[in-house]
Design a protein around this motif. Structure first.
Motif, PDB file in Angstrom:
ATOM      1  N   ASN A  29     -45.721   1.467  25.269  1.00 36.32           N
ATOM      2  CA  ASN A  29     -46.588   1.563  26.452  1.00 36.32           C
ATOM      3  C   ASN A  29     -46.885   3.009  26.832  1.00 36.32           C
ATOM      4  OD1 ASN A  29     -46.676  -1.196  26.677  1.00 36.32           O
ATOM      5  ND2 ASN A  29     -44.914  -1.296  28.044  1.00 36.32           N
ATOM      6  N   VAL A  30     -45.885   3.871  26.723  1.00 35.99           N
ATOM      7  CA  VAL A  30     -46.103   5.277  27.086  1.00 35.99           C
ATOM      8  C   VAL A  30     -47.109   5.913  26.138  1.00 35.99           C
ATOM      9  CG1 VAL A  30     -44.990   7.522  27.288  1.00 35.99           C
ATOM     10  CG2 VAL A  30     -43.818   5.479  28.103  1.00 35.99           C
TER      11      VAL A  30
ATOM     12  N   THR B 251     -49.413   4.413  24.431  1.00 33.70           N
ATOM     13  CA  THR B 251     -50.729   3.834  24.696  1.00 33.70           C
ATOM     14  C   THR B 251     -51.384   4.510  25.896  1.00 33.70           C
ATOM     15  OG1 THR B 251     -49.984   1.728  23.800  1.00 33.70           O
ATOM     16  CG2 THR B 251     -51.958   1.686  25.162  1.00 33.70           C
ATOM     17  N   ALA B 252     -50.607   4.737  26.947  1.00 34.87           N
ATOM     18  CA  ALA B 252     -51.156   5.397  28.134  1.00 34.87           C
ATOM     19  C   ALA B 252     -51.579   6.832  27.824  1.00 34.87           C
ATOM     20  CB  ALA B 252     -50.128   5.379  29.254  1.00 34.87           C
ATOM     21  N   VAL B 253     -50.754   7.543  27.053  1.00 38.89           N
ATOM     22  CA  VAL B 253     -51.101   8.922  26.684  1.00 38.89           C
ATOM     23  C   VAL B 253     -52.355   8.953  25.825  1.00 38.89           C
ATOM     24  CG1 VAL B 253     -50.313  10.923  25.360  1.00 38.89           C
ATOM     25  CG2 VAL B 253     -48.755   9.785  26.930  1.00 38.89           C
ATOM     26  N   ALA B 254     -52.479   8.009  24.896  1.00 39.56           N
ATOM     27  CA  ALA B 254     -53.667   7.964  24.038  1.00 39.56           C
ATOM     28  C   ALA B 254     -54.923   7.672  24.849  1.00 39.56           C
ATOM     29  CB  ALA B 254     -53.483   6.910  22.948  1.00 39.56           C
ATOM     30  N   VAL B 255     -54.820   6.786  25.817  1.00 40.06           N
ATOM     31  CA  VAL B 255     -55.984   6.472  26.658  1.00 40.06           C
ATOM     32  C   VAL B 255     -56.398   7.703  27.449  1.00 40.06           C
ATOM     33  CG1 VAL B 255     -56.715   5.143  28.681  1.00 40.06           C
ATOM     34  CG2 VAL B 255     -55.553   4.006  26.801  1.00 40.06           C
ATOM     35  N   MET B 256     -55.428   8.419  28.003  1.00 38.31           N
ATOM     36  CA  MET B 256     -55.759   9.637  28.756  1.00 38.31           C
ATOM     37  C   MET B 256     -56.332  10.714  27.846  1.00 38.31           C
ATOM     38  SD  MET B 256     -52.757   9.917  31.622  1.00 38.31           S
ATOM     39  CE  MET B 256     -51.367   9.639  30.538  1.00 38.31           C
ATOM     40  N   ALA B 257     -55.814  10.836  26.618  1.00 37.19           N
ATOM     41  CA  ALA B 257     -56.326  11.843  25.686  1.00 37.19           C
ATOM     42  C   ALA B 257     -57.765  11.546  25.305  1.00 37.19           C
ATOM     43  CB  ALA B 257     -55.442  11.904  24.438  1.00 37.19           C
ATOM     44  N   VAL B 258     -58.052  10.283  25.014  1.00 38.45           N
ATOM     45  CA  VAL B 258     -59.427   9.919  24.644  1.00 38.45           C
ATOM     46  C   VAL B 258     -60.355  10.128  25.835  1.00 38.45           C
ATOM     47  CG1 VAL B 258     -60.904   7.988  23.966  1.00 38.45           C
ATOM     48  CG2 VAL B 258     -58.743   8.366  22.792  1.00 38.45           C
ATOM     49  N   ALA B 259     -59.892   9.800  27.033  1.00 33.79           N
ATOM     50  CA  ALA B 259     -60.727  10.015  28.223  1.00 33.79           C
ATOM     51  C   ALA B 259     -60.984  11.508  28.441  1.00 33.79           C
ATOM     52  CB  ALA B 259     -60.053   9.409  29.449  1.00 33.79           C
ATOM     53  N   ALA B 260     -59.962  12.332  28.269  1.00 33.83           N
ATOM     54  CA  ALA B 260     -60.138  13.781  28.442  1.00 33.83           C
ATOM     55  C   ALA B 260     -61.073  14.351  27.390  1.00 33.83           C
ATOM     56  CB  ALA B 260     -58.780  14.474  28.382  1.00 33.83           C
ATOM     57  N   VAL B 261     -60.910  13.920  26.149  1.00 36.83           N
ATOM     58  CA  VAL B 261     -61.801  14.387  25.078  1.00 36.83           C
ATOM     59  C   VAL B 261     -63.232  13.951  25.349  1.00 36.83           C
ATOM     60  CG1 VAL B 261     -62.362  14.041  22.633  1.00 36.83           C
ATOM     61  CG2 VAL B 261     -60.038  14.602  23.300  1.00 36.83           C
TER      62      VAL B 261
END
Length: 99
Positions: free
Chosen positions: A47-48, A50-60
């Motif tokens: 879960n952690v 997944t959350a980091v990946a979602v934030m990274a894709v959103a930031a990119v």
């Protein structure tokens, strides 16, 4: 011309066959390695992560929209996330083709 093999004999032979020993058990001493890789997989796909990946894709994505990021680097990050989370499916596909 009569066949040398009968269908019931062939089915009996297939029913008696078993997988190779190397496919059913892990090598001696591999317990800690398997446990460590299982932990790593759980950490990378949990879960952690997944959350980091979602934030990274959103930031990119936000940086790409505002023109502050190279498009090639942004695409590399997004493709990397897809490969990370699709690794099990990719390996299963390769094993299916090889078998």
């Amino acid at each position: 011309m009569k066949s040398k093999f009968s269908i019931p004999a062939a089915l009996a032979f297939l029913a008696m066959s078993s997988p190779a020993l190397a496919q059913t058990t892990d090598p001696a001493g591999s317990g800690p390695v398997v446990a460590a890789l299982g932990w790593l997989q759980g950490t990378l796909l949990g879960n952690v992560a997944t959350a980091v990946a979602v934030m990274a894709v959103a930031a990119v994505g936000f940086m790409m929209l505002t023109g502050r990021l190279n498009w090639r680097f942004g695409a590399t990050v997004i493709i990397g996330v897809f490969i990370l989370f699709g690794a099990a499916s990719i390996v299963a596909g390769i094993q299916g083709v090889a078998a």
